[in-house]
Motif scaffolding. Sequence first.
Motif, PDB file in Angstrom:
ATOM      1  N   ARG A 106      -3.754   7.720   8.192  1.00  0.00           N
ATOM      2  CA  ARG A 106      -2.456   7.108   8.457  1.00  0.00           C
ATOM      3  C   ARG A 106      -1.763   6.719   7.153  1.00  0.00           C
ATOM      4  NH1 ARG A 106      -3.797   3.166  13.667  1.00  0.00           N
ATOM      5  NH2 ARG A 106      -4.720   4.790  14.966  1.00  0.00           N
ATOM      6  N   VAL A 107      -2.562   6.349   6.168  1.00  0.00           N
ATOM      7  CA  VAL A 107      -1.992   5.971   4.878  1.00  0.00           C
ATOM      8  C   VAL A 107      -1.315   7.177   4.240  1.00  0.00           C
ATOM      9  CG1 VAL A 107      -2.546   5.190   2.537  1.00  0.00           C
ATOM     10  CG2 VAL A 107      -3.633   4.093   4.510  1.00  0.00           C
ATOM     11  N   VAL A 108      -1.990   8.311   4.256  1.00  0.00           N
ATOM     12  CA  VAL A 108      -1.408   9.524   3.671  1.00  0.00           C
ATOM     13  C   VAL A 108      -0.183   9.958   4.470  1.00  0.00           C
ATOM     14  CG1 VAL A 108      -1.805  11.951   3.119  1.00  0.00           C
ATOM     15  CG2 VAL A 108      -3.612  10.271   2.707  1.00  0.00           C
ATOM     16  N   GLU A 109      -0.283   9.883   5.788  1.00  0.00           N
ATOM     17  CA  GLU A 109       0.839  10.279   6.631  1.00  0.00           C
ATOM     18  C   GLU A 109       2.072   9.427   6.335  1.00  0.00           C
ATOM     19  OE1 GLU A 109       2.686  12.739   9.234  1.00  0.00           O
ATOM     20  OE2 GLU A 109       0.594  12.896   8.617  1.00  0.00           O
ATOM     21  N   HIS A 160     -12.071   2.306  -1.984  1.00  0.00           N
ATOM     22  CA  HIS A 160     -11.901   2.200  -0.522  1.00  0.00           C
ATOM     23  C   HIS A 160     -11.427   0.778  -0.242  1.00  0.00           C
ATOM     24  CE1 HIS A 160     -12.412   3.412   3.599  1.00  0.00           C
ATOM     25  NE2 HIS A 160     -13.066   2.301   3.846  1.00  0.00           N
ATOM     26  N   VAL A 161     -10.181   0.636   0.191  1.00  0.00           N
ATOM     27  CA  VAL A 161      -9.540  -0.666   0.350  1.00  0.00           C
ATOM     28  C   VAL A 161     -10.223  -1.483   1.447  1.00  0.00           C
ATOM     29  CG1 VAL A 161      -7.387  -1.874   0.848  1.00  0.00           C
ATOM     30  CG2 VAL A 161      -7.364   0.241  -0.488  1.00  0.00           C
ATOM     31  N   SER A 162     -10.495  -2.757   1.122  1.00  0.00           N
ATOM     32  CA  SER A 162     -11.132  -3.662   2.085  1.00  0.00           C
ATOM     33  C   SER A 162     -10.170  -3.998   3.227  1.00  0.00           C
ATOM     34  CB  SER A 162     -11.550  -4.956   1.382  1.00  0.00           C
ATOM     35  OG  SER A 162     -11.906  -5.943   2.302  1.00  0.00           O
ATOM     36  N   ASN A 163     -10.751  -4.228   4.424  1.00  0.00           N
ATOM     37  CA  ASN A 163      -9.938  -4.627   5.569  1.00  0.00           C
ATOM     38  C   ASN A 163      -9.253  -5.981   5.348  1.00  0.00           C
ATOM     39  OD1 ASN A 163     -10.545  -2.363   7.065  1.00  0.00           O
ATOM     40  ND2 ASN A 163     -12.340  -3.285   8.003  1.00  0.00           N
ATOM     41  N   SER A 164      -9.809  -6.773   4.438  1.00  0.00           N
ATOM     42  CA  SER A 164      -9.265  -8.111   4.198  1.00  0.00           C
ATOM     43  C   SER A 164      -8.358  -8.169   2.975  1.00  0.00           C
ATOM     44  CB  SER A 164     -10.414  -9.115   4.037  1.00  0.00           C
ATOM     45  OG  SER A 164     -11.239  -8.732   2.936  1.00  0.00           O
ATOM     46  N   ALA A 165      -7.928  -6.993   2.490  1.00  0.00           N
ATOM     47  CA  ALA A 165      -7.089  -6.964   1.301  1.00  0.00           C
ATOM     48  C   ALA A 165      -5.805  -7.753   1.520  1.00  0.00           C
ATOM     49  CB  ALA A 165      -6.754  -5.518   0.931  1.00  0.00           C
ATOM     50  N   THR A 166      -5.510  -8.675   0.610  1.00  0.00           N
ATOM     51  CA  THR A 166      -4.299  -9.499   0.693  1.00  0.00           C
ATOM     52  C   THR A 166      -3.729  -9.701  -0.697  1.00  0.00           C
ATOM     53  OG1 THR A 166      -5.617 -11.527   0.540  1.00  0.00           O
ATOM     54  CG2 THR A 166      -5.052 -10.750   2.758  1.00  0.00           C
ATOM     55  N   THR A 167      -2.555 -10.244  -0.738  1.00  0.00           N
ATOM     56  CA  THR A 167      -1.907 -10.510  -2.026  1.00  0.00           C
ATOM     57  C   THR A 167      -2.707 -11.519  -2.837  1.00  0.00           C
ATOM     58  OG1 THR A 167       0.272 -10.103  -1.080  1.00  0.00           O
ATOM     59  CG2 THR A 167       0.198 -11.332  -3.127  1.00  0.00           C
ATOM     60  N   ILE A 168      -2.917 -11.236  -4.110  1.00  0.00           N
ATOM     61  CA  ILE A 168      -3.569 -12.182  -5.008  1.00  0.00           C
ATOM     62  C   ILE A 168      -2.773 -12.289  -6.300  1.00  0.00           C
ATOM     63  CG2 ILE A 168      -5.877 -11.793  -4.077  1.00  0.00           C
ATOM     64  CD1 ILE A 168      -6.427  -9.921  -6.381  1.00  0.00           C
ATOM     65  N   PHE A 223       4.812   1.565  -4.865  1.00  0.00           N
ATOM     66  CA  PHE A 223       4.664   2.605  -3.850  1.00  0.00           C
ATOM     67  C   PHE A 223       3.399   2.398  -3.009  1.00  0.00           C
ATOM     68  CE2 PHE A 223       2.899   6.943  -2.965  1.00  0.00           C
ATOM     69  CZ  PHE A 223       3.751   7.242  -1.904  1.00  0.00           C
ATOM     70  N   THR A 224       2.256   2.197  -3.650  1.00  0.00           N
ATOM     71  CA  THR A 224       1.007   2.029  -2.901  1.00  0.00           C
ATOM     72  C   THR A 224       1.047   0.751  -2.051  1.00  0.00           C
ATOM     73  OG1 THR A 224       0.050   0.991  -4.888  1.00  0.00           O
ATOM     74  CG2 THR A 224      -0.427   3.333  -4.509  1.00  0.00           C
ATOM     75  N   ARG A 225       1.631  -0.298  -2.599  1.00  0.00           N
ATOM     76  CA  ARG A 225       1.740  -1.553  -1.852  1.00  0.00           C
ATOM     77  C   ARG A 225       2.599  -1.364  -0.598  1.00  0.00           C
ATOM     78  NH1 ARG A 225       2.027  -7.408  -2.975  1.00  0.00           N
ATOM     79  NH2 ARG A 225       3.814  -8.317  -1.899  1.00  0.00           N
ATOM     80  N   TYR A 226       3.741  -0.702  -0.758  1.00  0.00           N
ATOM     81  CA  TYR A 226       4.654  -0.483   0.369  1.00  0.00           C
ATOM     82  C   TYR A 226       3.992   0.390   1.439  1.00  0.00           C
ATOM     83  CZ  TYR A 226       9.012   0.659   2.822  1.00  0.00           C
ATOM     84  OH  TYR A 226       9.984   0.810   3.776  1.00  0.00           O
ATOM     85  N   ALA A 232       1.487   1.168   6.773  1.00  0.00           N
ATOM     86  CA  ALA A 232       0.507   2.016   7.470  1.00  0.00           C
ATOM     87  C   ALA A 232      -0.628   1.208   8.078  1.00  0.00           C
ATOM     88  CB  ALA A 232      -0.063   3.056   6.510  1.00  0.00           C
ATOM     89  N   THR A 233      -1.009   0.105   7.437  1.00  0.00           N
ATOM     90  CA  THR A 233      -2.197  -0.632   7.887  1.00  0.00           C
ATOM     91  C   THR A 233      -1.947  -2.115   8.119  1.00  0.00           C
ATOM     92  OG1 THR A 233      -2.983  -1.256   5.671  1.00  0.00           O
ATOM     93  CG2 THR A 233      -3.575   0.947   6.460  1.00  0.00           C
ATOM     94  N   GLY A 234      -0.842  -2.639   7.634  1.00  0.00           N
ATOM     95  CA  GLY A 234      -0.595  -4.071   7.756  1.00  0.00           C
ATOM     96  C   GLY A 234      -1.220  -4.876   6.633  1.00  0.00           C
ATOM     97  N   ARG A 235      -1.960  -4.209   5.745  1.00  0.00           N
ATOM     98  CA  ARG A 235      -2.589  -4.923   4.626  1.00  0.00           C
ATOM     99  C   ARG A 235      -1.605  -5.061   3.471  1.00  0.00           C
ATOM    100  NH1 ARG A 235      -7.621  -0.740   4.630  1.00  0.00           N
ATOM    101  NH2 ARG A 235      -8.125  -0.933   6.837  1.00  0.00           N
ATOM    102  N   THR A 236      -1.610  -6.230   2.849  1.00  0.00           N
ATOM    103  CA  THR A 236      -0.713  -6.491   1.729  1.00  0.00           C
ATOM    104  C   THR A 236      -1.507  -6.443   0.431  1.00  0.00           C
ATOM    105  OG1 THR A 236       0.662  -7.901   3.128  1.00  0.00           O
ATOM    106  CG2 THR A 236       0.948  -8.103   0.742  1.00  0.00           C
ATOM    107  N   LEU A 237      -1.253  -5.428  -0.379  1.00  0.00           N
ATOM    108  CA  LEU A 237      -1.964  -5.270  -1.647  1.00  0.00           C
ATOM    109  C   LEU A 237      -1.294  -6.099  -2.740  1.00  0.00           C
ATOM    110  CD1 LEU A 237      -2.584  -1.399  -1.710  1.00  0.00           C
ATOM    111  CD2 LEU A 237      -3.983  -3.201  -0.672  1.00  0.00           C
ATOM    112  N   PRO A 238      -2.012  -6.398  -3.813  1.00  0.00           N
ATOM    113  CA  PRO A 238      -1.396  -7.067  -4.963  1.00  0.00           C
ATOM    114  C   PRO A 238      -0.289  -6.198  -5.542  1.00  0.00           C
ATOM    115  CG  PRO A 238      -3.782  -7.091  -5.115  1.00  0.00           C
ATOM    116  CD  PRO A 238      -3.446  -6.175  -3.992  1.00  0.00           C
ATOM    117  N   ARG A 239       0.545  -6.766  -6.367  1.00  0.00           N
ATOM    118  CA  ARG A 239       1.712  -6.034  -6.874  1.00  0.00           C
ATOM    119  C   ARG A 239       1.381  -5.122  -8.049  1.00  0.00           C
ATOM    120  NH1 ARG A 239       4.767  -2.988  -8.103  1.00  0.00           N
ATOM    121  NH2 ARG A 239       7.045  -3.055  -8.173  1.00  0.00           N
ATOM    122  N   SER A 240       0.441  -5.481  -8.886  1.00  0.00           N
ATOM    123  CA  SER A 240       0.183  -4.685 -10.088  1.00  0.00           C
ATOM    124  C   SER A 240      -0.951  -3.686  -9.859  1.00  0.00           C
ATOM    125  CB  SER A 240      -0.176  -5.590 -11.269  1.00  0.00           C
ATOM    126  OG  SER A 240      -1.443  -6.196 -11.057  1.00  0.00           O
TER     127      SER A 240
END
Length: 265
Positions: free
Chosen positions: A152-155, A257-265, A180-183, A188-196
């Motif tokens: 789903r991420v690639v799609e 492999h991104v963790s299910n609990s990935a959030t902004t830090i 781009f990766t954060r957006y 795609a997953t609802g997970r919010t990655l860090p900005r950098s």
Amino acid sequence: MTTTPTLDGARPESAPAGRRLLRVGVAAGVATALVGGGLTAVTALPAEAATHAKASRISLSVSDRTYQRSKPPTLTIRSTSGGHSFSGKAVVFLGGKTYKKVWLRHGAAKLHLSKYLSLGKHTVRVTVYPSSSTVARSSATTSVTATRYSSRVVEQAVRYKGVRYVYGGSSPRGFDCSGFTRYVYKHATGRTLPRSSSAQRHVGRVVSRSHAKPGDLVYTPGHVGIYVGAGKIIDAPRPGKTIQVRSMWRTSWTFIHVSNSATTI
């Protein structure tokens, strides 16, 4: 010219016996028809019978609502009435056209959806015809999306091919690599990655290239992208370029492999 006299006050001749029988039969709910020179009585179903049929319920579940077209998901149909399962025939429609007909066993049936569906979203409708006339017919709908990719991420990521690189950009108006990766991950997953990109390096478990899966992050110092598979990534490269799927140009990538609990830090 002679005329046949009539008796004043005479009552008209009664209707033939056959007509009287027909009237009585209709009043009683029995239609009388002449078949092969004889009389055959056909009992009509009382009008109120249909209203006494028990309500039925269909539940539909799909093993993967967004799936790679070459790996179609399983559709499971379950039918109940008054809390009890019932048997019958289920007709499955895809995009308004009949796809398959299956029999329910113990109130359930499973089938694979077509791997030849066009890319995009499709409505799946199922109508169940119960074996018992005391259970009402019912229908239910769900939807599936056939994709070209298994992730789903690639799609999500390939939707933005051609978007230009913009330093600090984090929307479809323009992206930098980590924007781009954060957006993409958020949508795609609802997970919010860090900005950098350096912070995204630590949002999951590092895996080897042979164990990397489409949708994993790929990191090299100062840059991050998304692994598509087969030695390819999709990323926002640098000023003057646009987002594209391209071959990995170096061997020193780190796969995350991104963790299910990935959030902004």
